[in-house]
Design an enzyme around this catalytic site. Sequence first.
Site, PDB file in Angstrom:
ATOM      1  NE  ARG A 196      44.023  36.831  44.487  1.00 37.84           N
ATOM      2  CZ  ARG A 196      44.626  36.665  43.345  1.00 37.84           C
ATOM      3  NH1 ARG A 196      44.690  37.621  42.476  1.00 37.84           N
ATOM      4  NH2 ARG A 196      45.185  35.513  43.046  1.00 37.84           N
ATOM      5  N   GLY A 233      45.565  28.250  38.242  1.00 34.20           N
ATOM      6  CA  GLY A 233      44.512  28.978  38.935  1.00 34.20           C
ATOM      7  C   GLY A 233      45.136  30.131  39.697  1.00 34.20           C
ATOM      8  CB  CYS A 234      44.400  31.622  43.003  1.00 37.31           C
ATOM      9  SG  CYS A 234      45.184  32.676  44.224  1.00 37.31           S
ATOM     10  CG  PHE A 235      49.390  34.341  40.849  1.00 37.59           C
ATOM     11  CD1 PHE A 235      48.895  34.974  41.969  1.00 37.59           C
ATOM     12  CD2 PHE A 235      49.608  35.107  39.711  1.00 37.59           C
ATOM     13  CE1 PHE A 235      48.619  36.336  41.982  1.00 37.59           C
ATOM     14  CE2 PHE A 235      49.332  36.476  39.696  1.00 37.59           C
ATOM     15  CZ  PHE A 235      48.840  37.092  40.834  1.00 37.59           C
ATOM     16  N   PRO A 284      50.201  27.928  44.427  1.00 36.11           N
ATOM     17  CG  PRO A 284      49.622  28.146  42.196  1.00 36.11           C
ATOM     18  CD  PRO A 284      49.055  28.253  43.573  1.00 36.11           C
TER      19      PRO A 284
END
Length: 219
Positions: free
Chosen positions: A3, A42-44, A47
């Site tokens: 990011r 993992g990275c939200f 999901p």
Amino acid sequence: MRRTLTSLFAMGSQTPGVHYVLKTPYDKPAPEGFETAYFATGCFWGPEKKFWDQPGVHTTAVGYQGGTVDNPSYDNICSGKSGHSESVKVVFDPKETNYVNLLKVFWECHDPTQGNRQGNDVGSQYRSEIFTTSDEQQTLAEASKQAYQKALQLVGRTNPITTKVTPAPTFWLAEEYHQQYLSKPGSRQYCSAQPTGARMPDPSQWLPKELLAKYTAAL
């Protein structure tokens, strides 16, 4: 690094506390009769989108769970020192879907064998974890983990699942710019999840006997 400040803030406005897609409150208690589940994969960002697309899901939110700092910031999480995972809160209507369906989404949307990482994202905040809100959820999550380990073996994936199954600690809501991030104009369409391709077995093959009738009737 997944990011940048530019990618985080270059997006459309959002009414505070209102889901950008579903238009439902995401920072309020679940409506009466609804249930809540928490998943870390993992990275939200990715999901959360996967879960809000599921039938019967009332709202979703992203946040932080399982660490040692109260009300952590994103900077706390990125430091790797707070001990939190990035997690997704899923509020669902049990008359329209159920926890077993959500577990299938959880297992199939990432690689649960990677430990403290998911793809290119490395750190304890990217671990795979299920945070349960009841004894029944704990039982179902643990049974599903065993079933998915067998499913992985069938497709030649021999590494053990590293997913933890633990009673849910406090869910600390992430900053507003993270909420429903992938749906917002200007967002960077990034997701580090690496699904294994293994399919979750039919629930009739792994549900505990005491819950078999309840869930097979609803599926």
